[in-house]
Write a protein that holds these residues in place. Structure first.
Motif, short mmCIF file in Angstrom:
data_model
loop_
_atom_site.label_atom_id
_atom_site.label_comp_id
_atom_site.label_asym_id
_atom_site.label_seq_id
_atom_site.Cartn_x
_atom_site.Cartn_y
_atom_site.Cartn_z
N GLY A 178 0.79 -1.23 0.00
CA GLY A 178 0.00 0.00 0.00
C GLY A 178 0.81 1.27 0.00
O GLY A 178 0.64 2.15 -0.87
N VAL A 179 1.72 1.43 0.95
CA VAL A 179 2.50 2.67 1.05
C VAL A 179 3.51 2.79 -0.10
O VAL A 179 3.59 3.86 -0.73
CB VAL A 179 3.18 2.79 2.42
N PRO A 180 4.29 1.76 -0.42
CA PRO A 180 5.23 1.93 -1.55
C PRO A 180 4.52 2.19 -2.87
O PRO A 180 5.05 2.92 -3.72
CB PRO A 180 6.04 0.63 -1.55
N ASP A 181 3.35 1.59 -3.09
CA ASP A 181 2.59 1.90 -4.31
C ASP A 181 2.27 3.39 -4.37
O ASP A 181 2.41 4.03 -5.43
CB ASP A 181 1.28 1.10 -4.33
N TRP A 182 1.81 3.94 -3.25
CA TRP A 182 1.45 5.36 -3.18
C TRP A 182 2.68 6.23 -3.42
O TRP A 182 2.61 7.22 -4.18
CB TRP A 182 0.82 5.64 -1.83
N LEU A 183 3.79 5.87 -2.81
CA LEU A 183 5.03 6.64 -3.01
C LEU A 183 5.47 6.61 -4.47
O LEU A 183 5.85 7.64 -5.04
CB LEU A 183 6.14 6.08 -2.12
N ALA A 184 5.43 5.42 -5.07
CA ALA A 184 5.89 5.29 -6.46
C ALA A 184 5.05 6.13 -7.41
O ALA A 184 5.58 6.72 -8.37
CB ALA A 184 5.86 3.82 -6.88
N ALA A 185 3.75 6.23 -7.14
CA ALA A 185 2.89 7.04 -8.01
C ALA A 185 3.23 8.51 -7.91
O ALA A 185 3.05 9.26 -8.89
CB ALA A 185 1.42 6.81 -7.62
N ARG A 186 3.77 8.94 -6.78
CA ARG A 186 4.07 10.37 -6.58
C ARG A 186 5.47 10.76 -7.02
O ARG A 186 5.68 11.90 -7.43
CB ARG A 186 3.80 10.75 -5.13
N VAL A 187 6.42 9.88 -6.92
CA VAL A 187 7.77 10.24 -7.37
C VAL A 187 7.95 10.02 -8.85
O VAL A 187 8.85 10.60 -9.47
CB VAL A 187 8.85 9.49 -6.57
N GLY A 188 7.07 9.19 -9.46
CA GLY A 188 7.10 9.01 -10.90
C GLY A 188 8.34 8.29 -11.39
O GLY A 188 9.21 7.86 -10.62
N PRO A 189 8.46 8.19 -12.70
CA PRO A 189 9.60 7.45 -13.28
C PRO A 189 10.95 8.10 -13.03
O PRO A 189 11.98 7.44 -13.13
CB PRO A 189 9.26 7.42 -14.79
N SER A 190 10.95 9.39 -12.71
CA SER A 190 12.22 10.06 -12.43
C SER A 190 12.69 9.85 -10.99
O SER A 190 13.81 10.22 -10.63
CB SER A 190 12.11 11.56 -12.71
N GLY A 191 11.83 9.27 -10.15
CA GLY A 191 12.17 9.02 -8.76
C GLY A 191 12.51 7.57 -8.52
O GLY A 191 12.58 6.75 -9.44
N ARG A 192 12.69 7.25 -7.25
CA ARG A 192 13.04 5.88 -6.88
C ARG A 192 12.37 5.54 -5.55
O ARG A 192 12.38 6.36 -4.62
CB ARG A 192 14.55 5.72 -6.74
N VAL A 193 11.79 4.36 -5.46
CA VAL A 193 11.22 3.85 -4.20
C VAL A 193 11.83 2.49 -3.93
O VAL A 193 11.87 1.63 -4.82
CB VAL A 193 9.68 3.74 -4.28
N VAL A 194 12.31 2.30 -2.72
CA VAL A 194 12.81 1.01 -2.26
C VAL A 194 11.94 0.57 -1.09
O VAL A 194 11.81 1.31 -0.11
CB VAL A 194 14.28 1.08 -1.83
N ALA A 195 11.35 -0.60 -1.20
CA ALA A 195 10.53 -1.18 -0.13
C ALA A 195 11.28 -2.37 0.45
O ALA A 195 11.62 -3.31 -0.28
CB ALA A 195 9.17 -1.61 -0.66
#
Length: 271
Positions: free
Chosen positions: A54-71
């Motif tokens: 839930g939370v990493p999905d939300w983060l990934a949608a906000r940082v977009g392809p130019s960002g990075r999320v590590v769960a």
């Protein structure tokens, strides 16, 4: 923790229902705090002890392809194989951080981590200059009742089982008064602009789902420890399913702070 391990085993089938209920209860609170940091496209984010997506999905949608999320989590079984972010098996109290980040978040994690001080050190050390750390943990000792309005036998039984649950958690190393310490620990870590608040639902359909899943997970341990009989647990589950109990949760304490733009902060030992 003791060699009995984490009380709420993520391999149990009820874990999925617990994750869904926690998301329904807590995601709006968490998302509000994360958005308030200024989170935007291009940020790098670390979701510590993610549990579910839930939370990493939300983060990934906000940082977009130019960002990075590590769960990361010590058990990634509930994470999707096709996640739009990095999923890593990781022990925040023992392993090196997986990079440097603009935002690091952990919810309901440090209470259960035996090496809490090392985990906090790792997270603070992984912040970029100006980066934000957002920690959220429950404080069952601050509000220990699942039925604050204890007006009858059903509520009394619910609260007795909740006391048994807390005692089992404490035996496994959970710090039941940890949530209230978060603002102090962030200040001692050298973070700036530290603030905190608390969320305390008193009744909700998600509270009912969470209680049923939790009790189903621990019923055998409650019986084995002599904290309840099988008949009492069955009676409690019937009471909960009836929808007539006002079920609360422990307060969720959310605290946040920012690393300065210059020297890396030093972390005190903490609790």
């Amino acid at each position: 923790m003791s060699d009995q391990g984490y009380l709420l085993d993520n391999q149990q089938t009820e874990a999925g229902r617990r994750f869904e209920a926690l998301s329904a209860l807590l995601d709006p609170v968490t998302f509000r705090h994360l958005a308030a940091t200024g989170l935007t496209a291009g940020w790098s984010c670390w979701e510590v002890g993610s549990g579910g997506p839930g939370v990493p999905d939300w983060l990934a949608a906000r940082v977009g392809p130019s960002g990075r999320v590590v769960a990361t989590d010590i058990d990634t079984a509930w994470m999707p194989a096709d996640a739009a972010y990095d999923v890593l098996r990781h022990d925040v109290g023992a392993d090196d951080p997986p990079g440097e980040f603009d935002l690091i978040h952990a919810r309901l994690v440090l209470t259960h981590v035996p090496r809490r001080a090392e985990a906090l050190t790792a997270m603070v050390g992984a912040l970029k200059p100006g980066g934000w750390l957002v920690l959220e943990d429950a404080d069952p000792a601050l509000q220990p009742l699942i039925c604050p309005d204890e007006f009858g036998p059903a509520q009394e039984l619910a609260n007795r089982l909740r006391r048994g649950f807390r005692s089992l958690m404490a035996e496994r190393g959970a710090e039941l008064a940890f949530g209230r310490t978060l603002p102090r620990l962030l200040r001692e870590a050298g973070l700036a602009d530290v603030q905190a608040d608390a969320f305390f639902p008193i009744t909700s359909p998600a509270c009912t789902t969470l209680e049923i899943a939790t009790v189903q997970q621990i019923r055998d341990r409650l019986v084995a420890a002599g904290l309840a009989t099988a008949e009492e647990i069955a009676e409690h589950l019937e009471n909960v399913a009836s929808g007539k109990l006002d079920l609360a949760t422990a307060p969720l304490i959310s605290a946040w702070g920012r690393r300065g733009q210059s020297a890396r902060p030093s972390v005190a030992a903490g609790r």
